[in-house]
Scaffold this motif. Structure first.
Motif, short mmCIF file in Angstrom:
data_model
loop_
_atom_site.label_atom_id
_atom_site.label_comp_id
_atom_site.label_asym_id
_atom_site.label_seq_id
_atom_site.Cartn_x
_atom_site.Cartn_y
_atom_site.Cartn_z
N ASN A 168 0.84 -1.19 0.00
CA ASN A 168 0.00 0.00 0.00
C ASN A 168 0.88 1.25 0.00
O ASN A 168 2.12 1.16 0.02
N GLY A 169 0.25 2.41 -0.01
CA GLY A 169 0.98 3.66 -0.05
C GLY A 169 1.84 3.88 1.18
O GLY A 169 2.93 4.47 1.09
N LYS A 170 1.36 3.43 2.33
CA LYS A 170 2.13 3.60 3.56
C LYS A 170 3.45 2.86 3.47
O LYS A 170 4.51 3.38 3.86
N TYR A 187 5.79 4.69 1.09
CA TYR A 187 6.29 5.91 1.72
C TYR A 187 7.40 5.59 2.72
O TYR A 187 8.47 6.22 2.71
N GLN A 206 3.24 10.83 1.28
CA GLN A 206 2.51 9.58 1.52
C GLN A 206 1.19 9.57 0.74
O GLN A 206 0.77 8.53 0.24
N ALA A 207 0.54 10.73 0.65
CA ALA A 207 -0.72 10.80 -0.09
C ALA A 207 -0.52 10.42 -1.56
O ALA A 207 -1.34 9.70 -2.15
N TYR A 262 1.87 8.53 -2.71
CA TYR A 262 2.18 7.10 -2.76
C TYR A 262 0.91 6.24 -2.62
O TYR A 262 0.82 5.17 -3.21
N HIS A 263 -0.05 6.71 -1.84
CA HIS A 263 -1.32 5.99 -1.76
C HIS A 263 -1.97 5.91 -3.14
O HIS A 263 -2.46 4.86 -3.56
N ALA A 282 0.07 3.49 -5.42
CA ALA A 282 -0.19 2.08 -5.12
C ALA A 282 -1.52 1.65 -5.72
O ALA A 282 -1.64 0.55 -6.30
N GLU A 283 -2.53 2.50 -5.62
CA GLU A 283 -3.84 2.19 -6.20
C GLU A 283 -3.75 2.05 -7.72
O GLU A 283 -4.35 1.13 -8.31
#
Length: 271
Positions: free
Chosen positions: A141-143, A146, A194-195, A197-198, A201-202
């Motif tokens: 995931n994005g986390k 990040y 991080q936003a 990267y979320h 990832a999507e």
């Protein structure tokens, strides 16, 4: 090169025809692939029942009674189910004959593929030990992106193509995911929020799922396990389109080289 969607397409194509069948014979016409085909492969496989056909990254894992056959398609390889009596062509290097008269045939013109054997009692094969999560795993995931990217100055495109970060994001899909996430592929991985990267990832997950549904991307050599090409190429926004107009804003797409791979992006849509 067959990437994750192409390998998954192959897996889905061959699995129903292999699982539950027994191996009647093995023919190795060319043992000198990327790594030598094991000398004992025919003796080991004959008579064994195939339990499952799985995938890890770009490796196909054919689980048998005493171990697992590990197949990689290399740069231009393909696996097809054929009539076992079909004569071999020049680049048909390995046949796995089944008890119903069919055969699984590996064709590999450049011989960068591999056919290896892992005994059931052995530890995980070295080729699989250092791999990161699958893109559809819950831990991807994005986390995670990040956290892993902090302090990294390498280009974000190279970061997401690193199999320790996540497996299966090859050159085609990295280009497309970064375009749809609006991220410049040259930007340092450690300088992305991080936003963002979320969102990235999507987009990676969405694009890979769509490519699998379309049977992968046929650019030159790839065909699926049924011998048919993939059609995701028709949905490419940037890959292979350097110098053309961006279909989102009309600007000219730019092409650069990152990690010795062609990288195409829109200088207006990607920041």
């Amino acid at each position: 090169m067959p990437e994750l969607p192409e390998v998954e397409t192959t897996r889905r194509g061959i699995a129903p025809h292999l699982e539950g069948r027994s191996v009647a014979g093995v023919t190795v016409r060319q043992p000198k692939l990327r790594w030598p085909v094991p000398d004992h492969l025919a003796q080991t496989l004959c008579g064994q029942q195939i339990r499952t056909v799985a995938r890890r990254a770009k490796y196909l894992l054919i689980e048998c009674e005493t171990g697992t056959l590990i197949i990689h398609l290399g740069m231009s390889g393909s696996l097809r189910l054929i009539d076992g009596a079909l004569p071999a062509a020049k680049h048909d290097h390995v046949d796995i004959q089944l008890d119903n008269g069919c055969a699984l045939r590996l064709t590999d013109p450049r011989r960068f593929g591999s056919v290896l054997w892992q005994r059931e009692e052995d530890e995980e094969h070295p080729l699989l030990q250092q791999l990161g999560p699958e893109p559809f795993d819950t831990i991807f995931n994005g986390k995670r992106l990040y956290q892993m990217s902090r302090g990294k100055r390498q280009a974000v495109k190279l970061f997401i193509m690193d199999n320790r970060t996540v497996v299966g994001v090859g050159n085609i899909y990295a280009n497309e995911a970064l375009f749809q996430a609006g991220i410049d592929p040259r930007r340092a991985a450690g300088r992305i929020s991080q936003a963002r990267y979320h969102l990235l990832a999507e987009k990676i997950q969405q694009i890979l799922r769509r490519a699998i549904e379309q049977g992968g991307t046929t650019l030159k050599d790839f065909v699926g396990g049924d011998g048919k090409p993939g059609y995701f190429q028709q949905q490419l926004h940037v890959y292979g389109r350097g110098g053309e107009e961006c279909d989102q804003c009309g600007s000219m797409l730019q092409q650069v080289v990152l990690g010795q791979r062609a990288t195409v992006f829109c200088p207006e849509c990607q920041r």
